[in-house]
Design a protein around this motif. Structure first.
Motif, PDB file in Angstrom:
ATOM      1  N   ALA A  48      -5.223  -6.479   3.063  1.00 31.21           N
ATOM      2  CA  ALA A  48      -4.906  -7.254   4.264  1.00 31.21           C
ATOM      3  C   ALA A  48      -5.180  -8.732   4.027  1.00 31.21           C
ATOM      4  O   ALA A  48      -4.424  -9.606   4.461  1.00 31.21           O
ATOM      5  CB  ALA A  48      -5.732  -6.744   5.437  1.00 31.21           C
ATOM      6  N   PHE A  49      -6.263  -8.993   3.314  1.00 33.27           N
ATOM      7  CA  PHE A  49      -6.644 -10.365   3.005  1.00 33.27           C
ATOM      8  C   PHE A  49      -5.584 -11.028   2.132  1.00 33.27           C
ATOM      9  O   PHE A  49      -5.154 -12.160   2.403  1.00 33.27           O
ATOM     10  CB  PHE A  49      -7.992 -10.310   2.280  1.00 33.27           C
ATOM     11  N   PRO A  54      -4.918  -2.708   8.480  1.00 32.94           N
ATOM     12  CA  PRO A  54      -5.924  -2.136   7.568  1.00 32.94           C
ATOM     13  C   PRO A  54      -6.648  -0.908   8.120  1.00 32.94           C
ATOM     14  O   PRO A  54      -6.782   0.083   7.401  1.00 32.94           O
ATOM     15  CB  PRO A  54      -6.887  -3.297   7.322  1.00 32.94           C
ATOM     16  N   ILE A  55      -7.059  -0.950   9.366  1.00 33.15           N
ATOM     17  CA  ILE A  55      -7.779   0.195   9.913  1.00 33.15           C
ATOM     18  C   ILE A  55      -6.835   1.379  10.042  1.00 33.15           C
ATOM     19  O   ILE A  55      -7.172   2.518   9.709  1.00 33.15           O
ATOM     20  CB  ILE A  55      -8.381  -0.138  11.293  1.00 33.15           C
ATOM     21  N   VAL A 115      -6.468   3.118   6.732  1.00 38.45           N
ATOM     22  CA  VAL A 115      -7.572   4.013   6.383  1.00 38.45           C
ATOM     23  C   VAL A 115      -7.431   5.321   7.153  1.00 38.45           C
ATOM     24  O   VAL A 115      -7.577   6.413   6.594  1.00 38.45           O
ATOM     25  CB  VAL A 115      -8.925   3.339   6.679  1.00 38.45           C
ATOM     26  N   ALA A 123      -8.308  -1.592   1.732  1.00 40.21           N
ATOM     27  CA  ALA A 123      -7.430  -2.029   2.815  1.00 40.21           C
ATOM     28  C   ALA A 123      -7.774  -3.456   3.221  1.00 40.21           C
ATOM     29  O   ALA A 123      -6.885  -4.252   3.539  1.00 40.21           O
ATOM     30  CB  ALA A 123      -7.564  -1.092   4.013  1.00 40.21           C
ATOM     31  N   LEU A 124      -9.083  -3.767   3.199  1.00 35.63           N
ATOM     32  CA  LEU A 124      -9.513  -5.127   3.535  1.00 35.63           C
ATOM     33  C   LEU A 124      -8.928  -6.131   2.555  1.00 35.63           C
ATOM     34  O   LEU A 124      -8.350  -7.155   2.950  1.00 35.63           O
ATOM     35  CB  LEU A 124     -11.041  -5.202   3.504  1.00 35.63           C
ATOM     36  N   PHE A 153     -11.610   1.564   2.935  1.00 35.48           N
ATOM     37  CA  PHE A 153     -11.797   0.451   3.865  1.00 35.48           C
ATOM     38  C   PHE A 153     -11.794  -0.865   3.093  1.00 35.48           C
ATOM     39  O   PHE A 153     -11.135  -1.832   3.483  1.00 35.48           O
ATOM     40  CB  PHE A 153     -13.135   0.680   4.559  1.00 35.48           C
ATOM     41  N   PHE A 154     -12.493  -0.882   1.966  1.00 33.24           N
ATOM     42  CA  PHE A 154     -12.560  -2.093   1.161  1.00 33.24           C
ATOM     43  C   PHE A 154     -11.185  -2.425   0.578  1.00 33.24           C
ATOM     44  O   PHE A 154     -10.744  -3.583   0.630  1.00 33.24           O
ATOM     45  CB  PHE A 154     -13.594  -1.911   0.046  1.00 33.24           C
TER      46      PHE A 154
END
Lengths: 749, 749
Positions: free
Chosen positions: B292-293, B261-262, B265, B288-289, B285-286
């Protein structure tokens, strides 16, 4: 040895106080000071950039002439990387004295052993009375020494700051943000600030105050960067290029502060820098790499790792745990809001009342209160980094601390394989109480500590607050999972032989949430956290907490702590928020309706005397040049400094230039009769491409242009006729007005 | 089921091919199409931004009227986060079918077991002849099936792309970069592209070609983003806002492609996006979060980890090892340069010769050659991700692969404690040979594969090349350390009981170096690498290799593979390189010296007929409006589309507007005699704040302004008089000219 250096040089502090300004070498400029800015002024990014391009072109064309010039041009091209290398090396090396002194000087260190001895004894309560009194005496002596050392260190720190480098106080990040946005604060990044900040930082941290060394380390790294800039004329003479170096230096600072090179680059990008082109990204990356490399060679933590708080958890996390993680995020956001509001209110009180006149007594008082309250509680007595480290730690089999005092009952009624979590022992419960007290204490004291006249960072205290809260929540969840392991949500959490819940992970998430609430970082925060702890597996919990914390905190107020301090100090900082009001350039420009007309020069009818009168009567930084007063058609813009220097120079050197010589800004001065005095031709200093907008331009566009291009001023025209001027300060004043604030409160004060 | 869907919809492909353009709902606009752009045109960021601010203001002022409007305004404010949530969920979920099909479909899977059986048998050479022939027959049958399946899959893939979605080919990242920089390519992010790219990506990877799925996944995620944009008028009607969503979608794409995720971004920030304000950073970021989740909930690797190539090394690295790491960086840079040059040369040949007319035979031929050459070598036969995974792996005690065939001789002459490294066995040597062949094969075939008319990513092949080279170097260093353990540099490398050198780490560093050489990423590369492998400890080696690789590759040419493809295709992309030539706006603006004068409108003396003639005769996107043809003082700029729509509308609805009605752009139309026809007032569509520069503005400033503000065009004036116009294409043409390229080669073709 720093002290010796300090005393050797203390004879001439006043001359040196201006910092690197004096280190610049202006000798090879046509006129000294051309193109420099005065203190507390805004720079013009476009102009700096085009000056650098000119310089670059000159070097490139020269480089074809001879091999020596070619080598010089290569050196010039590589000087950027060289500066980065030097910054990385120096900021990496700086950490060594900082780390060692910190651990040597912390007063708690000498006392801990005695104390733990004492504690062990009090637990076994049937001891002799005499031993008890001896112990109480030792305890009181330690207490007294602890407070005394703390007061001594903090007094030394605040005195050094007061006497030698007033700019060395605080975290420095608000000011660095302002400087990077294009403002000049001379001496803020000078070598005296560097020296004093390094020394007093050690003292301040050693005094046991609730502050960290990470923010100040960024300031120290930027001072290093500024110092190295002065070695290369490419950077020392160009404020725009200098800021590129400073952005990278900030990255190197975080890189060594946390041992987090990538986090450092992202911190510089997200939190500190204003312009961050890809070139600066790569340079920052290199500087951070060198800094991390140097740090690793020094090996400050003695474990061949870069990581400050290395953790290793043995259990994965479960989806249901996201609920407490998000709650921790909410807590972090609330704490961030509370902290920012209270701290700003207190700092404003300090600025406006007589309290601000007595920084030394204030520091002494806060240190005294901190030391007196901190000593009795073992969790506040030790250094904050050690506290965080313990809170992050998982309770392994060999862990003997109070926090890991779980009951290992072999005669348990339930089979051990089913429920690997253990009931908490009395140690855990007493630790919980002490942690709660420590939490309240830290929350309150940090509000009063941040902003005092000593170097003080906010990262570590914020993380400590979050880590304490997180650990408490973690233990609570763990005990719930143990006592109610038959609840549906806890059903699948436990595998045989392993703990179900890792309280240390909660501490980590809590620390991230609180740091996020205070600073409003997101990406850089998560990267710093996992570089700090090595917990790459826990990226989703960390991200969830960071996003929640940012949302909650933003709901109460958009500003992070650094922006709030920038506004408190009235720095001219144009932040990235969107401007949504419906005003036009014509509403903002000067002159207003009933003000005298704009001070302009005409291209061929102003005399030297007129110009001199105008310069004397006004304090504008520059003047528009128009065709004639009647047509008011704009042809260019001339800087005040350039005018002054050129007229002075012409009067000294050029024959025939007298008070009633006509100043020409046109390409060719017309033929004039011999009787008239010699004209002064100044087209050379005229900026023929001043930035203009029309009077109908919406202010949102104007704000956007100022922000993106880094303008200092912008002229307003209507179909070619000059109407007025908008400076960066006019924009800021207008924005404050639109937000119902006093427009005068925002100027630098 | 995708096929069923596909065939159900294949009846109407042509109508749908335009993608989401049709999904937009223009009904509530005053005139349809106002403010949209045509295909292959550049958008005006400033205008888009101010349109969004207007919309936002309207909603805010309405929200005070009723609760329903207030709720609507809240929904509008949160729609950005909602879109991010949807993008994250969908791109996370997309991975499931991709991952499962990939592993199921890979033809190597069914054959591996038979083959390893075969190999074991050939080693023990005294077997019966009959068994041998059976084995050879099985081997040949497998070989045949392998080639056949590969051909079938690739034929299917290329046919689908050809027939249904020509935009689904390639990696898509160059085009997404162009779109994000403000260019319109309709249908590139449409739902047909999404569907076909997903299906053909599975087929292409299964066909065993030397390509990866990571780049195309970014394209797929951007298609998802575009799809969700069309659900909200805030995004579907504003090309600027839409691009914010696409930036975040690119981050989500990388986030799921690598489980990073990072890194996602940062990839979006460093490599893909053009404007990346902090707000977009947080949204990305959100997204990607969430992605990833979702990925973690799906758990595609079955190990509760996000990490694709999880590694765990047991030995730290030593300073002296930096030398081979940096050499790997040099190799990566050289490979990057070689790859870009050869690939671009080949793609140019494909574009310019008759080869480009036969994409299907080309794909079939390359697949055939790949399959025939790949099968005999066990390292090229398996899927590339598996190969990378094996190369990254450390040789544990239980590892049985060929690469870990070390001699464990208990009767060694030296004591085992001193030299834990072991001599390589015959397996390692034969593996080395096979790896070298695989390296050459991969290097050559990837050059011809990337750019064919099938979805093809470059990440995995580049990493494979680097990992092979790295592993070879790693084994070489290890054997040197074993055979010359008395050399001074190897003195302190070994601790009792542990290996001194980890060849897997070299593979990891090599992979990073090669990927860096091709794409020129730095920060995002390192973050992706350690999110991929969990190797946070190895950040310094990775950074050193990435920086070296970038330096070496940049020395041979500034462009990464994506920029090179952008230039090859002639997209109007204004990259971030500095423009250092000494030209002025007057040299670039149109009209040139001997061209007819600029097509302008006057504010109060043009008739409707004149305007219509002008529109018919020219194809400019807009016209400047001046006071009069004599004074040429600029008052505004009017868009061609707006003019056409308004005149058409006025002729239909407004009484009295005829061909010789005068068009007024002034605030009030003057009183006209009743005999004259009704005038047409068009001040409403006049942009009163067109962007202007003076003719003396240096081009470096103009380029900077175009880049930072995202302008479409800019007017050139001298003291208020309009002289000409500079469009983004003029700027690009001029830049190409300055770099001695054919200016016409850079336009979209």
């Amino acid at each position: 040895f720093l002290f010796i250096y300090l005393f050797l040089h203390s004879a001439t502090p006043t001359e040196e106080l201006n910092g690197v300004g004096n280190l610049m070498d202006f000798l090879d400029e046509p006129f000294p000071d051309v193109g420099t800015y005065e203190d507390f002024h805004t720079i013009d990014w476009l102009r700096e950039k085009s000056r650098d391009t000119d310089r670059h072109r000159k070097i490139t064309s020269k480089s074809k002439e001879s091999i020596w010039e070619f080598i010089k041009s290569l050196l010039d091209a590589w000087s950027g990387w060289l500066v980065m290398l030097l910054i990385g090396l120096l900021s990496g090396a700086e950490t060594r004295p900082l780390m060692t002194s910190l651990t040597r000087d912390t007063p708690t260190h000498d006392i801990r052993d005695t104390h733990s001895l004492h504690q062990r004894h009090t637990h076994s309560s049937h001891q002799k009375h005499t031993l008890m009194t001896t112990e109480i005496r030792v305890y009181l002596l330690n207490y007294f020494l602890y407070v005394l050392w703390a007061l001594f260190f903090s007094f030394l720190a605040v005195s050094l700051v007061r006497v030698f480098a007033p700019y060395a106080c605080g975290s420095g990040i608000p000011e660095i943000k302002t400087i990077l946005s294009g403002f000049i604060i001379r001496g803020y990044l000078g070598k005296w600030t560097l020296l004093i900040k390094t020394v007093t930082l050690v003292l301040a941290v050693s005094s046991g105050l609730s502050l960290g060394k990470e923010g100040p380390l960024v300031h120290v790294a930027c001072c290093c960067g500024n110092l190295f800039c002065s070695l290369f004329s490419k950077y020392s003479k160009n404020e725009g290029k200098r800021r590129e170096v400073l952005s990278a230096a900030a990255a190197a600072g975080v890189s060594v502060a946390f041992g987090a090179p990538i986090g450092g680059v992202l911190f510089s990008l997200e939190e500190v820098s204003y312009y961050f082109p890809l070139k600066t990204l790569w340079r920052s990356f290199f500087a951070a790499l060198v800094a991390a490399f140097t740090l690793r060679s020094i090996n400050p933590f003695g474990n061949n790792r870069l990581v400050l708080f290395y953790v290793e958890y043995h259990t994965p996390w479960y989806m249901a745990e996201l609920v407490p993680f998000i709650l921790l995020g909410v807590f972090g956001g609330l704490w961030g809001t509370l902290f920012i509001r209270c701290n700003i209110a207190w700092c404003r009180r300090r600025k406006t009342t007589r309290l601000g006149k007595y920084p030394v007594p204030e520091v002494i008082a806060v240190t005294g209160i901190t030391a007196v309250l901190a000593f009795p509680n073992p969790y506040t007595r030790r250094s904050t980094s050690e506290l965080i480290s313990e809170l992050f730690n998982d309770c392994g089999a060999l862990e003997s601390s109070q926090l890991c005092d779980y009951i290992n009952n072999p005669n348990m009624s339930r089979s051990v394989d089913d429920i690997p979590d253990r009931p908490a022992g009395p140690g855990v419960y007493s630790a919980l109480w002490q942690l709660t007290l420590a939490l309240v204490f830290k929350i309150v004291i940090t509000i009063f500590t941040f902003g005092m006249k000593i170097p003080s960072g906010l990262f570590i205290p914020s993380m400590a607050v979050g880590a304490i809260a997180g650990r408490i929540v973690g233990i609570a969840v763990e005990q719930m999972a143990y006592h109610h392991h038959d609840w549906i949500i806890f059903k699948n959490w436990c595998r045989p032989g392993a703990d179900c819940v890792t309280p240390g992970l909660y501490a980590m998430v809590g620390a991230a949430a609180c740091l996020g609430g205070v600073t409003r970082m997101t990406v850089s925060l998560v990267v710093i956290m996992f570089e700090l702890t090595g917990g790459l597996e826990y990226i989703v919990p960390l991200m969830a907490a960071a996003v929640t914390s940012k949302w909650v905190a933003d709901a109460f107020g958009k500003e992070g702590i650094y922006e709030a301090h920038i506004q408190l100090n009235g720095y001219p900082y144009l932040d990235q928020d969107e401007f949504t009001h419906r005003t036009l350039a014509t509403d903002v420009m000067r002159p207003r309706r009933n003000e005298p007309p704009l001070a302009v020069l005409t291209q061929d009818s102003t005399t030297v005397e007129d110009v001199e009168t105008l310069i004397k009567d006004t304090d504008y930084n520059g003047f528009p040049v128009v065709v004639s007063r009647e047509s008011e058609r704009l042809i260019g813009f001339v800087q005040r400094r350039d005018l002054i220097l050129n007229i002075k120079n012409a009067r000294q050197k050029q024959d025939g230039v007298v008070s009633n010589s006509v100043v020409y800004f046109t390409e060719d001065a017309p033929q004039i009769p011999a009787s008239n005095p010699q004209p002064l031709k100044l087209r050379r200093i005229l900026n023929l491409s001043p930035f203009t907008v029309t009077d109908h331009t919406p202010m949102e566009t104007v704000v956007d242009i100022f922000r993106k291009l880094g303008l200092r001023q912008c002229l307003v025209t209507r179909s070619g006729r000059l109407l007025g001027i908008i400076t960066k300060k006019d924009v800021l004043r207008h924005m404050a007005q639109m937000m119902n604030q006093d427009p005068e409160s925002i100027m630098f004060n």
